[in-house]
Design a protein around this motif. Structure first.
Motif, PDB file in Angstrom:
ATOM      1  N   ALA A   1      33.822 -35.660  21.150  1.00 29.62           N
ATOM      2  CA  ALA A   1      34.771 -34.775  20.475  1.00 29.62           C
ATOM      3  C   ALA A   1      35.302 -35.410  19.191  1.00 29.62           C
ATOM      4  N   HIS A   2      35.745 -34.561  18.273  1.00 32.86           N
ATOM      5  CA  HIS A   2      36.392 -34.979  17.019  1.00 32.86           C
ATOM      6  C   HIS A   2      35.489 -35.901  16.201  1.00 32.86           C
ATOM      7  N   ALA A   3      34.201 -35.634  16.223  1.00 27.99           N
ATOM      8  CA  ALA A   3      33.228 -36.475  15.512  1.00 27.99           C
ATOM      9  C   ALA A   3      32.264 -35.585  14.740  1.00 27.99           C
ATOM     10  N   PRO A   4      32.686 -35.030  13.591  1.00 28.98           N
ATOM     11  CA  PRO A   4      31.769 -34.185  12.809  1.00 28.98           C
ATOM     12  C   PRO A   4      30.571 -34.986  12.335  1.00 28.98           C
ATOM     13  N   SER A   5      29.440 -34.331  12.237  1.00 26.44           N
ATOM     14  CA  SER A   5      28.233 -35.014  11.760  1.00 26.44           C
ATOM     15  C   SER A   5      28.413 -35.513  10.334  1.00 26.44           C
ATOM     16  N   VAL A   6      29.150 -34.756   9.528  1.00 21.81           N
ATOM     17  CA  VAL A   6      29.412 -35.153   8.143  1.00 21.81           C
ATOM     18  C   VAL A   6      30.847 -34.796   7.790  1.00 21.81           C
ATOM     19  N   ASP A   7      31.564 -35.735   7.182  1.00 21.23           N
ATOM     20  CA  ASP A   7      32.814 -35.377   6.531  1.00 21.23           C
ATOM     21  C   ASP A   7      32.921 -36.144   5.228  1.00 21.23           C
ATOM     22  N   VAL A   8      33.439 -35.473   4.215  1.00 22.88           N
ATOM     23  CA  VAL A   8      33.488 -36.052   2.883  1.00 22.88           C
ATOM     24  C   VAL A   8      34.764 -35.598   2.185  1.00 22.88           C
ATOM     25  N   THR A   9      35.377 -36.508   1.446  1.00 24.53           N
ATOM     26  CA  THR A   9      36.557 -36.211   0.646  1.00 24.53           C
ATOM     27  C   THR A   9      36.304 -36.643  -0.788  1.00 24.53           C
TER      28      THR A   9
END
Length: 810
Positions: A695-703
């Motif tokens: 859970a709470h582990a997106p395959s990709v996150d970017v800022t």
């Protein structure tokens, strides 16, 4: 005499670095090393991005020369990003996620795919350890406190079990407060802000030099806003009286005992769920009688009189707005904490430094929460939906810790550190859950009272780490720690409803003392847990020219086991992390690029949830995921200062592999409708989650963050700043129960505009957060509706907020 300060966080900045945004400006060398000369009044210290300093190795080292995956967030960034709680820094750190959880209103953290929502309870410990000035904060409630007068934040990713102690399984966060200044004279800052939802905020800090060897710093803050969740009117939603009577009789009742639903039981006015009302104050003292001895001592007070966030229906009923709920339990939250922190550094010789870090904190809290969330309508006063109130009558935590470090000083062929650590915690809590059929006046579905009069935790550790400078450019580091944890529960009792027909069917109140015949003991929680474990680190790092660093490491993390309801122990969890990383700076330090690739093997991952036992009683159950949970990820941080006026930052994380090991019997009362479980499991309903996604582990996150300074003709500066954050789909629980248990992919934007007048005496700005008003879920649960279909609810990040702020420096 002119200094620039971070008004929002009250942190003093000798001068804002004209370049760093997300990395910010942590404390100057003078602030971190008492023996170093202080920055002179009026002097502007311009730092390249590569000159940022951190203390992840418990030494002051340049960020770009520290062979650890670490994000350094300075006061300037905390200010511009309106960081108020731990949850607000998640977009600035690759792989970091935060959730809000139910009745406690607690923030729980996940890093690199590993986290535990159960850390909101009195039982569980987090996988991401939180420190303030090097003092461990064991309770999740501490994460919600105002981040008052923070100089910088170091987020260390990967196991930090050697130097940073217990429960830093996948990382550690150290908040470093702004310290008093002996040489800068009397100065300070203040800020006021106002916005929608009646948001009002005030912050201030002042430096008070008492003598050439003693100084004080005082900081205060108050933040408040109205709740985001409105109250729904029951009229027009609940059935007519005639329908209620027919439903009641159909459910087994009689016309003689029927009564219409009392709509006055529903809350339609008063303080709403999701409100903030927090105050904090800190007094810090610095005593430095000579260049070799420094003592920082602080007292901090935090008070929270806001309300928890409410679970909202993912798909509201026709005619109801999204940010609303049908509420039959008024929100209540009362939390208070007091903390003393002490840090002594003593240079015993040109070769040795002795450090002593100690802390003591006292926390108490009460809360009341509408667990049923009004998601399922009652069909009569005692049929249809379930009324459930989650009420913490009292909770008290006292914890203390002490650490002694002896380390080499200066540059040597072998740099080393040795340490001893001891911590203890005493807890007690009473938690009541009345569950009634239909409404509060219905018959008892089930109710329990969980009374833990004494729970203690003791932790001892010895550790050491050494770095061998093989050549001028090649180093090898090895470290080890042995920790021993002892947990004891004395007198803990879980009471369950006895269903004695002679007892009136009434929900338990705060003044009730459970006793037969209405109540029966369902579990005795007495038990002991006493085990130890060793963690270790091996790392090789190599300078690549003057502006590059490569490293490879193998490190382990550990979180102790403990006791669950019934006094049954659960096992410790362990993690082995394989990592390679690089750090490069370009264009004379105007661009930095730090990356890491990691592979985690996690054993006995601890998952917990409220569960129902075969006898109908309920409790909090822990399970250890057997086999190996595997996580593979890539993360990268790019910071660029372009000319004198432009800054750009990019934070990237990819976790393509995050699979659980083996857990055949995973249950949770938060998810109604799970299949019946085999008798050997010990719980009534469960599913097999073997191989599910974490859970709470997106395959990709970017800022991505960009800001530009417009130099105005009067000498002032106008700075717009845009931050855009994107995440792919992520699961909200390890049960992976379909669309309702997901947060779909989303993109969120935040914007600020700030004007600073030429003489650095004041500034004014405006902000808009969550520009598109996205609805971002942080958790999920489900009920079975009257039509037999699932009704999903979730907590959400805040809706669109906007406002103005004004700061002064003096």
């Amino acid at each position: 005499m002119k200094y620039r300060y971070s008004a929002l966080c009250g942190a003093i900045l000798a001068v804002l670095a004209t370049g760093n945004v997300l990395a910010g400006e942590p404390a100057t060398t003078a602030q971190q090393d008492p023996a170093a000369p202080a920055t002179q009044a009026g002097q502007k210290t311009i730092k390249n991005l590569g000159a940022i300093e951190v203390t992840a190795t418990k030494r002051t080292t340049p960020l770009e020369k520290t062979p650890i995956a670490i994000s350094a967030i300075g006061a300037d960034t905390l200010d511009k990003s309106r960081v108020m709680t731990v949850q607000d820094i998640t977009q600035m750190v690759p792989g970091l996620a935060a959730t809000t959880e139910g009745d406690h209103g607690v923030i729980t953290l996940t890093l690199r795919g590993i986290g535990n929502d159960s850390a909101k309870t009195e039982y569980a410990d987090p996988e991401v350890a939180t420190f303030v000035d090097g003092v461990y904060a064991p309770r999740a409630e501490a994460a919600a406190s105002l981040l008052l007068d923070i100089d910088h934040v170091d987020v260390m990713r990967g196991p930090q079990g050697t130097l940073w102690g217990r429960n830093s399984t996948v990382g550690a966060i150290n908040f470093v407060t702004t310290k008093p200044d002996l040489t800068g004279g009397f100065y300070g800052n203040a800020e006021m802000s106002a916005g929608n939802y009646n948001q009002i905020g005030t912050r201030a800090a002042v430096n008070l030099p008492i003598s050439s060897t003693f100084a004080l710093r005082v900081a205060v803050a108050q933040q408040q806003h109205d709740g985001y969740e409105n109250y729904q009117n029951p009229v027009g939603q609940i059935p007519s009286v005639a329908q209620q009577q027919a439903n009641y009789i159909a459910s087994g009742g009689s016309a003689a005992t029927f009564q219409p639903i009392n709509t006055n039981l529903y809350i339609t006015r008063g303080q709403k769920y999701g409100a903030q009302n927090q105050s904090a104050a800190r007094v810090s003292a610095l005593w430095q009688p000579n260049a070799d001895f420094t003592w920082n001592l602080s007292y901090e007070y935090f008070r929270d009189r806001g309300t928890p966030s409410m679970n909202l229906m993912q798909n509201p009923r026709p005619g109801q707005e999204f940010w609303s709920a049908l509420i039959d339990t008024a929100p209540y939250l009362d939390r208070t904490s007091s903390t003393v922190r002490s840090h002594i550094d003593w240079n015993l010789s040109d070769y040795l430094t002795l450090s002593y870090v100690a802390g003591y904190s006292k926390y108490s809290g009460k809360s009341d929460y509408d667990q049923d969330a009004g998601a399922v309508l009652p069909t009569s006063f005692s049929s249809g939906g379930i009324f459930q109130e989650d009420r913490t009558n009292s909770s008290n935590y006292r914890n203390s810790s002490q650490e002694i470090d002896l380390k080499s000083r200066g540059e040597h062929t072998i740099d080393w550190i040795l340490g001893l650590y001891y911590a203890q915690e005493n807890n007690n809590i009473r938690f009541d859950i009345p569950q009634m059929h239909g409404t509060e006046l219905g018959s008892v579905n089930w109710q329990g009272s969980f009374i833990q009069p004494k729970e203690t935790v003791k932790s001892d550790a010895v550790f050491g780490q050494a770095t061998w400078h093989i050549t001028d450019s090649l180093r090898f580091t090895a470290g080890a720690r042995y920790s021993k944890d002892k947990k004891t529960n004395q007198g803990g009792v879980n009471w369950g409803w006895a269903y004695d027909p002679s007892v009136p069917q009434l929900p338990i109140s705060t003044g009730d003392v459970p006793a037969p015949p209405a109540w029966a003991i369902s579990q005795h929680n007495d038990g002991k847990y006493n085990k130890g474990h060793a963690t270790w680190l091996g790392r090789l790092d190599l300078d690549v020219g003057q502006h590059g660093l490569l490293y490879a490491s193998v490190s382990t993390g550990y979180k102790s086991g403990g006791l669950q309801d019934g006094g049954t122990p659960y096992a410790a969890e362990t993690l082995t992390n394989y990592e390679v990383g690089s750090k490069f700076s370009f264009l004379d330090g105007h661009v930095t690029w730090n990356s890491a690739i990691y592979y985690e093997r996690f054993k006995n991952f601890q998952l917990s949830a409220p569960i129902t036992y075969p006898d109908g009683n309920q409790g909090l159950g822990f399970s250890n995921v057997k086999g190996t949970t595997k996580v593979f990820g890539i993360e990268s941080e790019l910071a660029a200062r372009i000319g004198d006026n432009d800054r750009f930052d990019l934070v990237f994380s990819a976790i393509p592999k995050k699979k659980l090991g083996t857990l055949l019997y995973a249950g949770s009362n938060d998810y109604a409708g799970l299949p019946a479980c085999a008798p050997a499991s010990g719980i009534s309903n469960c599913i097999d989650i073997t191989g599910n996604t974490l859970a709470h582990a997106p395959s990709v996150d970017v800022t991505a963050v960009y800001e530009h300074d417009f130099r105005l003709g009067n000498g002032g500066t106008l700075t717009p700043r845009l931050s855009v954050h994107h995440e792919s789909m992520s699961w909200l629980s390890p049960l992976n129960l379909g669309e309702g248990d997901q947060q779909k992919a989303y993109t969120r934007g935040d914007f600020t505009l700030r004007y600073e007048e030429p003489q650095d005496k004041w500034w004014v700005g405006l902000y808009v957060q969550n520009i598109a008003n996205d609805k971002v879920r942080t958790n999920a649960a489900r009920f079975i509706g009257n039509d037999g279909k699932f009704v999903y609810v979730s907590q959400y990040l805040a809706p669109r907020t906007y406002g103005v702020n004004l700061g002064i420096w003096f």
